[in-house]
Design a protein around this motif. Structure first.
Motif, mmCIF file in Angstrom:
data_model
loop_
_atom_site.group_PDB
_atom_site.id
_atom_site.type_symbol
_atom_site.label_atom_id
_atom_site.label_comp_id
_atom_site.label_asym_id
_atom_site.label_seq_id
_atom_site.Cartn_x
_atom_site.Cartn_y
_atom_site.Cartn_z
ATOM 1 N N PHE A 62 15.175 6.901 -9.414
ATOM 2 C CA PHE A 62 14.916 5.523 -9.832
ATOM 3 C C PHE A 62 13.777 5.491 -10.862
ATOM 4 O O PHE A 62 12.748 6.140 -10.675
ATOM 5 C CB PHE A 62 14.538 4.659 -8.628
ATOM 6 N N SER A 63 13.972 4.723 -11.929
ATOM 7 C CA SER A 63 12.945 4.644 -12.964
ATOM 8 C C SER A 63 12.023 3.448 -12.772
ATOM 9 O O SER A 63 10.811 3.555 -12.980
ATOM 10 C CB SER A 63 13.595 4.586 -14.349
ATOM 11 N N ASP A 64 12.574 2.304 -12.377
ATOM 12 C CA ASP A 64 11.765 1.110 -12.108
ATOM 13 C C ASP A 64 11.539 1.021 -10.604
ATOM 14 O O ASP A 64 12.466 0.709 -9.846
ATOM 15 C CB ASP A 64 12.472 -0.153 -12.606
ATOM 16 N N VAL A 65 10.342 1.288 -10.167
ATOM 17 C CA VAL A 65 10.008 1.305 -8.748
ATOM 18 C C VAL A 65 8.715 0.525 -8.543
ATOM 19 O O VAL A 65 7.746 0.715 -9.260
ATOM 20 C CB VAL A 65 9.808 2.755 -8.238
ATOM 21 N N ASP A 66 8.722 -0.369 -7.554
ATOM 22 C CA ASP A 66 7.494 -1.130 -7.290
ATOM 23 C C ASP A 66 7.524 -1.686 -5.872
ATOM 24 O O ASP A 66 8.561 -1.677 -5.202
ATOM 25 C CB ASP A 66 7.344 -2.276 -8.284
ATOM 26 N N VAL A 67 6.371 -2.177 -5.438
ATOM 27 C CA VAL A 67 6.262 -2.896 -4.181
ATOM 28 C C VAL A 67 6.010 -4.352 -4.533
ATOM 29 O O VAL A 67 5.100 -4.668 -5.307
ATOM 30 C CB VAL A 67 5.149 -2.323 -3.276
ATOM 31 N N VAL A 68 6.839 -5.254 -4.016
ATOM 32 C CA VAL A 68 6.735 -6.663 -4.378
ATOM 33 C C VAL A 68 6.150 -7.507 -3.245
ATOM 34 O O VAL A 68 5.896 -8.699 -3.427
ATOM 35 C CB VAL A 68 8.112 -7.227 -4.798
ATOM 36 N N TYR A 69 5.938 -6.868 -2.089
ATOM 37 C CA TYR A 69 5.358 -7.597 -0.957
ATOM 38 C C TYR A 69 4.705 -6.591 -0.025
ATOM 39 O O TYR A 69 5.243 -5.518 0.221
ATOM 40 C CB TYR A 69 6.455 -8.356 -0.191
ATOM 41 N N ARG A 70 3.520 -6.966 0.478
ATOM 42 C CA ARG A 70 2.926 -6.204 1.571
ATOM 43 C C ARG A 70 2.079 -7.125 2.427
ATOM 44 O O ARG A 70 1.224 -7.846 1.917
ATOM 45 C CB ARG A 70 2.068 -5.047 1.069
ATOM 46 N N ASN A 71 2.344 -7.093 3.705
ATOM 47 C CA ASN A 71 1.486 -7.738 4.686
ATOM 48 C C ASN A 71 1.162 -6.691 5.747
ATOM 49 O O ASN A 71 1.882 -6.533 6.726
ATOM 50 C CB ASN A 71 2.167 -8.954 5.318
ATOM 51 N N ARG A 72 0.129 -5.920 5.491
ATOM 52 C CA ARG A 72 -0.274 -4.800 6.342
ATOM 53 C C ARG A 72 0.893 -3.817 6.513
ATOM 54 O O ARG A 72 1.254 -3.150 5.562
ATOM 55 C CB ARG A 72 -0.792 -5.270 7.704
ATOM 56 N N THR A 73 1.490 -3.766 7.678
ATOM 57 C CA THR A 73 2.560 -2.807 7.949
ATOM 58 C C THR A 73 3.858 -3.158 7.234
ATOM 59 O O THR A 73 4.658 -2.272 6.923
ATOM 60 C CB THR A 73 2.824 -2.739 9.471
ATOM 61 N N PHE A 74 4.085 -4.422 6.936
ATOM 62 C CA PHE A 74 5.396 -4.887 6.447
ATOM 63 C C PHE A 74 5.426 -4.926 4.926
ATOM 64 O O PHE A 74 4.575 -5.545 4.302
ATOM 65 C CB PHE A 74 5.704 -6.244 7.074
ATOM 66 N N ILE A 75 6.435 -4.267 4.357
ATOM 67 C CA ILE A 75 6.514 -4.081 2.914
ATOM 68 C C ILE A 75 7.912 -4.425 2.404
ATOM 69 O O ILE A 75 8.893 -4.405 3.143
ATOM 70 C CB ILE A 75 6.212 -2.621 2.529
#
Length: 225
Positions: free
Chosen positions: A205-218
């Motif tokens: 994958f070329s476009d990779v990101d995290v769009v949400y995090r609430n401690r343990t939950f991603i």
């Protein structure tokens, strides 16, 4: 995986009703995953792995009402609940299978998963990410609403403390809370978010990101160019 199948078959009936008392900001968690999913096709081919009762697919249908769904889960009782949820709906397929090893078909515009992949061992996760990349069409997206370990023991404990406090603040009985904690201790195999993002890039994958995090939950999102 047999112990996971048995565990989820046991509490399939109560799964949806307990979600909001187990997952902090549950609705935002799922809706962010839906926001992250994109497709140029108005009737996208969607694979929901570890689909369970179909909750993730139900949220996704708010955005893509004409989607062609394939729901895969190892627990037949969980998929039984999904069959009830989508009774009479066209373009919906149910597959009882261990998605970590079974053929998942394809190709797909979107592969999604919610609160499932964290049950796999690290190498199983890495291999699954590679397989998902292969199942996707060019421009396809993998959206994973799941769990992640803290980057250090300090943050791991803080996240657990936050989660435990949330569980205790809800309406579930002491025995219900104990069952949730027991299930978490026995079945959860969380990895660091940094590792998961690295494995997605490693998969291609070329476009990779995290769009949400609430401690343990991603919620992570990865796009195949």
């Amino acid at each position: 995986m047999e112990h996971i199948r048995q565990a989820f078959n046991r509490f399939a009936q109560d799964y949806d009703t307990q979600r909001e008392y187990i997952i902090p900001e549950m609705r935002q968690f799922y809706r962010t995953a839906v926001w992250a999913a994109e497709s140029g096709d108005s009737e996208p081919e969607v694979l929901d792995i570890g689909a369970g009762t179909g909750l993730m697919s139900a949220y996704l249908l708010e955005k893509f009402p004409q989607a062609h769904l394939t729901l895969v889960d190892i627990a037949e009782n969980m998929l039984g609940m999904a069959r009830q949820r989508f009774a009479g709906r066209k373009y919906t397929r149910y597959v009882v299978s261990d998605y970590s090893t079974g053929d998942l078909g394809g190709p797909y515009n979107i592969v999604c998963s919610a609160l499932s992949i964290h049950h796999l061992a690290p190498e199983e996760k890495r291999l699954l990410f590679r397989r998902i990349f292969a199942y996707l069409k060019p421009g396809g997206m993998f959206v994973n609403a799941d769990q992640a370990d803290g980057e250090t023991p300090y943050f791991r404990q803080r996240y657990l403390d936050y989660w435990n406090g949330f569980l205790k603040s809800g309406p579930m009985t002491g025995s219900q809370q104990a069952e949730i904690l027991k299930r978490r201790d026995e079945l959860d195999r969380n990895e660091k978010l940094s590792d998961q993002l690295a494995w997605l890039r490693e998969a291609g994958f070329s476009d990779v990101d995290v769009v949400y995090r609430n401690r343990t939950f991603i919620v992570t999102v990865a796009r195949k160019v």
